[in-house]
Design a protein around this motif. Structure first.
Motif, PDB file in Angstrom:
ATOM      1  N   ASN A  29       0.834  -1.207   0.000  1.00  0.00           N
ATOM      2  CA  ASN A  29       0.000   0.000   0.000  1.00  0.00           C
ATOM      3  C   ASN A  29       0.869   1.258   0.000  1.00  0.00           C
ATOM      4  N   LYS A  30       1.961   1.193   0.733  1.00  0.00           N
ATOM      5  CA  LYS A  30       2.864   2.347   0.775  1.00  0.00           C
ATOM      6  C   LYS A  30       3.466   2.579  -0.625  1.00  0.00           C
ATOM      7  N   PHE A  31       3.854   1.496  -1.261  1.00  0.00           N
ATOM      8  CA  PHE A  31       4.427   1.592  -2.609  1.00  0.00           C
ATOM      9  C   PHE A  31       3.411   2.209  -3.589  1.00  0.00           C
ATOM     10  N   GLU A  32       2.167   1.689  -3.531  1.00  0.00           N
ATOM     11  CA  GLU A  32       1.130   2.177  -4.457  1.00  0.00           C
ATOM     12  C   GLU A  32       0.969   3.695  -4.347  1.00  0.00           C
ATOM     13  N   MET A  33       1.038   4.176  -3.099  1.00  0.00           N
ATOM     14  CA  MET A  33       0.873   5.622  -2.885  1.00  0.00           C
ATOM     15  C   MET A  33       2.093   6.384  -3.373  1.00  0.00           C
ATOM     16  N   GLN A  34       3.279   5.803  -3.189  1.00  0.00           N
ATOM     17  CA  GLN A  34       4.509   6.511  -3.567  1.00  0.00           C
ATOM     18  C   GLN A  34       4.676   6.641  -5.076  1.00  0.00           C
ATOM     19  N   VAL A  35       4.019   5.784  -5.829  1.00  0.00           N
ATOM     20  CA  VAL A  35       4.113   5.910  -7.295  1.00  0.00           C
ATOM     21  C   VAL A  35       3.645   7.320  -7.694  1.00  0.00           C
ATOM     22  N   ALA A  36       2.538   7.776  -7.112  1.00  0.00           N
ATOM     23  CA  ALA A  36       2.027   9.116  -7.442  1.00  0.00           C
ATOM     24  C   ALA A  36       2.954  10.194  -6.878  1.00  0.00           C
ATOM     25  N   GLU A  37       3.424  10.003  -5.650  1.00  0.00           N
ATOM     26  CA  GLU A  37       4.322  10.982  -5.024  1.00  0.00           C
ATOM     27  C   GLU A  37       5.570  11.202  -5.869  1.00  0.00           C
ATOM     28  N   ILE A  38       6.171  10.096  -6.318  1.00  0.00           N
ATOM     29  CA  ILE A  38       7.439  10.192  -7.059  1.00  0.00           C
ATOM     30  C   ILE A  38       7.193  10.726  -8.476  1.00  0.00           C
ATOM     31  N   THR A  39       6.079  10.345  -9.071  1.00  0.00           N
ATOM     32  CA  THR A  39       5.732  10.899 -10.397  1.00  0.00           C
ATOM     33  C   THR A  39       5.696  12.421 -10.318  1.00  0.00           C
ATOM     34  N   ARG A  40       5.043  12.923  -9.284  1.00  0.00           N
ATOM     35  CA  ARG A  40       4.905  14.385  -9.099  1.00  0.00           C
ATOM     36  C   ARG A  40       6.279  15.061  -9.010  1.00  0.00           C
ATOM     37  N   LEU A  41       7.214  14.374  -8.355  1.00  0.00           N
ATOM     38  CA  LEU A  41       8.545  14.971  -8.201  1.00  0.00           C
ATOM     39  C   LEU A  41       9.369  14.893  -9.492  1.00  0.00           C
ATOM     40  N   LEU A  42       9.073  13.912 -10.330  1.00  0.00           N
ATOM     41  CA  LEU A  42       9.907  13.713 -11.518  1.00  0.00           C
ATOM     42  C   LEU A  42       9.488  14.543 -12.726  1.00  0.00           C
ATOM     43  N   ILE A  43       8.177  14.615 -12.951  1.00  0.00           N
ATOM     44  CA  ILE A  43       7.761  15.400 -14.131  1.00  0.00           C
ATOM     45  C   ILE A  43       6.541  16.260 -13.790  1.00  0.00           C
ATOM     46  N   PRO A  44       6.410  17.400 -14.465  1.00  0.00           N
ATOM     47  CA  PRO A  44       5.263  18.270 -14.166  1.00  0.00           C
ATOM     48  C   PRO A  44       3.948  17.606 -14.587  1.00  0.00           C
ATOM     49  N   THR A  45       2.955  17.685 -13.740  1.00  0.00           N
ATOM     50  CA  THR A  45       1.632  17.133 -14.105  1.00  0.00           C
ATOM     51  C   THR A  45       0.552  18.124 -13.671  1.00  0.00           C
ATOM     52  N   SER A  46      -0.592  18.037 -14.315  1.00  0.00           N
ATOM     53  CA  SER A  46      -1.767  18.815 -13.884  1.00  0.00           C
ATOM     54  C   SER A  46      -2.897  17.815 -13.708  1.00  0.00           C
ATOM     55  N   PRO A  47      -2.915  17.119 -12.546  1.00  0.00           N
ATOM     56  CA  PRO A  47      -3.870  16.019 -12.379  1.00  0.00           C
ATOM     57  C   PRO A  47      -5.327  16.459 -12.497  1.00  0.00           C
ATOM     58  N   SER A  48      -6.070  15.741 -13.316  1.00  0.00           N
ATOM     59  CA  SER A  48      -7.512  15.973 -13.426  1.00  0.00           C
ATOM     60  C   SER A  48      -8.110  14.715 -14.053  1.00  0.00           C
ATOM     61  N   VAL A  49      -9.241  14.249 -13.510  1.00  0.00           N
ATOM     62  CA  VAL A  49      -9.831  13.012 -14.044  1.00  0.00           C
ATOM     63  C   VAL A  49     -10.330  13.188 -15.476  1.00  0.00           C
ATOM     64  N   SER A  50     -10.535  14.456 -15.877  1.00  0.00           N
ATOM     65  CA  SER A  50     -11.018  14.660 -17.254  1.00  0.00           C
ATOM     66  C   SER A  50      -9.929  15.247 -18.157  1.00  0.00           C
ATOM     67  N   ALA A  51      -8.671  15.210 -17.717  1.00  0.00           N
ATOM     68  CA  ALA A  51      -7.581  15.788 -18.521  1.00  0.00           C
ATOM     69  C   ALA A  51      -7.424  15.047 -19.845  1.00  0.00           C
ATOM     70  N   ALA A  52      -6.871  15.743 -20.831  1.00  0.00           N
ATOM     71  CA  ALA A  52      -6.641  15.097 -22.127  1.00  0.00           C
ATOM     72  C   ALA A  52      -5.457  14.137 -22.030  1.00  0.00           C
ATOM     73  N   SER A  53      -4.463  14.493 -21.209  1.00  0.00           N
ATOM     74  CA  SER A  53      -3.272  13.638 -21.119  1.00  0.00           C
ATOM     75  C   SER A  53      -3.523  12.438 -20.212  1.00  0.00           C
ATOM     76  N   ARG A  54      -3.088  11.275 -20.688  1.00  0.00           N
ATOM     77  CA  ARG A  54      -3.287  10.053 -19.895  1.00  0.00           C
ATOM     78  C   ARG A  54      -2.563  10.144 -18.552  1.00  0.00           C
ATOM     79  N   LEU A  55      -1.360  10.708 -18.555  1.00  0.00           N
ATOM     80  CA  LEU A  55      -0.588  10.823 -17.320  1.00  0.00           C
ATOM     81  C   LEU A  55      -1.368  11.647 -16.283  1.00  0.00           C
ATOM     82  N   ASP A  56      -1.929  12.764 -16.714  1.00  0.00           N
ATOM     83  CA  ASP A  56      -2.672  13.626 -15.787  1.00  0.00           C
ATOM     84  C   ASP A  56      -3.911  12.913 -15.244  1.00  0.00           C
TER      85      ASP A  56
END
Ligand SMILES: Cc1cc2nc3c(=O)[nH]c(=O)nc-3n(C[C@H](O)[C@H](O)[C@H](O)COP(=O)(O)OP(=O)(O)OC[C@H]3O[C@@H](n4cnc5c(N)ncnc54)[C@H](O)[C@@H]3O)c2cc1C
Length: 384
Positions: A323-350
């Motif tokens: 569970n800790k790992f699953e959560m850290q995937v998002a934490e580390i993604t945020r630190l590595l590349i810029p994202t604008s998270p939104s469930v309706s975003a055009a980009s798959r990553l976001d």
């Protein structure tokens, strides 16, 4: 103090054969538009269409006896299947609970009549189950369950309520933990039973609880004088606590406790490959190395289940770390590349980022909280 033993198990070539088959099937389904990869779809994703197709392929109830609609494959083959479904981010919530825990529970404790009636329907992907454990004042302290069944002619009358019930609005039935004898404060785990409740029966009310994603995933269920025929008692009257603990071992032990955000990790890897940045890729490699270790432990647990063992302590450990790992995937993604998270975003990553962030608070609660998992590990290892 004892030590925790987890066998080093490997997936054999025969076991691996199914991987290519499942991958090809899922890629075709994606191409046909049946689904697109999303995070946490084993609990939040619902596609009766895909579930039915998986049933037709023989991928639900895979390990169960053929006479109950199963396919007599090994637990490790099932492991490969579930791993592929999770990695693809496929919406498999409709069958997940019935396949993972209701089926094995009925095989172990159910009557012949219950097995014959329910298992073939589950295996065809036509019958879904919910988990009826938590109550408003009974979560971690499950022994505080107050939902009560009282004997009546030909069965039981059920009264009380359940909460946080995933997918109950889609499910046909629920295995419900309830008190069938009054609470004895000296023996809180005694006097409970499991009843197989038809969620469309008179007296059952299912109310939605909306998650912060805005989605309807959870429910509150109210029972008012619900008649439960006596042939719907699962296992022995009074043995509900022990049976529920067996069910929880199935619930906590699978790869879904480490792979809920895998689609995000995959997309992150792809994005960084595109950039060709070796330093960023080192960070991704570190995540993948951790995942590989967790996976090895998780396969060890599947191997123990295959041998008929109950790996409750090891499963609690892997659930906590996973569970800790699953959560850290998002934490580390945020630190590595810029994202604008939104469930309706055009980009798959976001989009995948938004799903991971919004679902993450539930990871360490569902199936038992971090503190409870650590308590199980500590007590178990000390007792040994
Ligand atoms: C996404 C999701 C899906 C779920 N689906 C289902 C479902 O389908 N069916 C179902 O029955 N339930 C379901 N649940 C409920 C889940 O099992 C409970 O949320 C969980 O068991 C915790 O119970 P609680 O929410 O009552 O919290 P509490 O038990 O009140 O815990 C609150 C906090 O106190 C801590 N705590 C409690 N006791 C102790 C202790 N002894 N030592 C140290 N710390 C302690 C906990 O760790 C937690 O941090 C779901 C929950 C989530 C988030």
């Amino acid at each position: 103090m004892g030590s925790l033993q987890l066998p080093v198990a490997h997936l054999s070539e025969k076991t691996e054969l199914i991987r290519a088959e499942v991958r090809e099937f899922l890629t075709n389904e994606q191409d046909k538009g049946t689904f697109e990869p999303r995070c946490d779809q084993w609990l939040n994703g619902y596609s009766p269409e895909l579930t039915k197709k998986l049933g037709e392929k023989g991928w639900i109830g895979m390990t169960w006896p053929k006479k109950y609609g199963g396919h007599e494959r090994s637990a490790l083959e099932r492991y490969v299947l579930t791993e592929e479904l999770l990695a693809a981010g496929a919406p498999v919530g409709a069958q997940w609970i019935a396949d993972r825990q209701t089926g094995p529970l009925l095989l172990r404790y159910g009557t012949e009549e219950q097995r014959t009636e329910f298992l073939p329907k589950i295996a065809k992907g036509e019958c879904y189950f919910a988990i009826g454990l938590s109550e408003p004042n009974a979560g971690s302290d499950l022994a505080a369950v107050r939902t009560k069944a009282v004997k009546t002619e030909g069965g039981w009358l059920l009264n009380g309520s359940k909460i946080w019930t995933s997918g109950a609005h889609h499910a046909h039935y629920m295995i419900t933990l309830c008190r069938t004898s009054p609470l004895d404060p000296e023996k809180r785990h005694a006097g409970m039973s499991q009843l197989l409740v038809d969620l469309s029966a008179p007296g059952v009310t299912i109310r939605p609880i909306y998650a912060m994603t805005g989605e309807h995933h959870f429910n509150e269920i109210i029972f008012e004088d619900v008649f439960i025929p006596e042939n719907r008692l699962v296992g022995e009257e009074g043995n509900g606590w022990k049976q529920s603990m067996t069910e929880l071992a199935y619930e906590r032990s699978g790869p879904e406790r480490i792979l809920s955000t895998f689609p995000l990790l995959q997309e992150l890897t792809y994005q960084i490959q595109q950039r060709g940045d070796a330093q960023l890729m080192t960070h991704v490699s570190m995540l993948v190395a951790r995942l590989w270790t967790l996976r090895q432990m998780s396969i060890g647990i599947a191997h123990m289940l295959e041998k008929g063992e109950t790996p409750d302590i090891a499963a609690a450990l892997v659930k906590d770390m996973g569970n800790k790992f699953e959560m850290q995937v998002a934490e580390i993604t945020r630190l590595l590349i810029p994202t604008s998270p939104s469930v309706s975003a055009a980009s798959r990553l976001d989009r995948l980022m938004a799903e991971s962030i919004l679902q993450a608070p539930g990871f360490t609660l569902r199936g038992g909280t971090t503190e409870v998992m650590r308590g199980i590990v500590a007590k178990g290892v000390i007792k040994k």
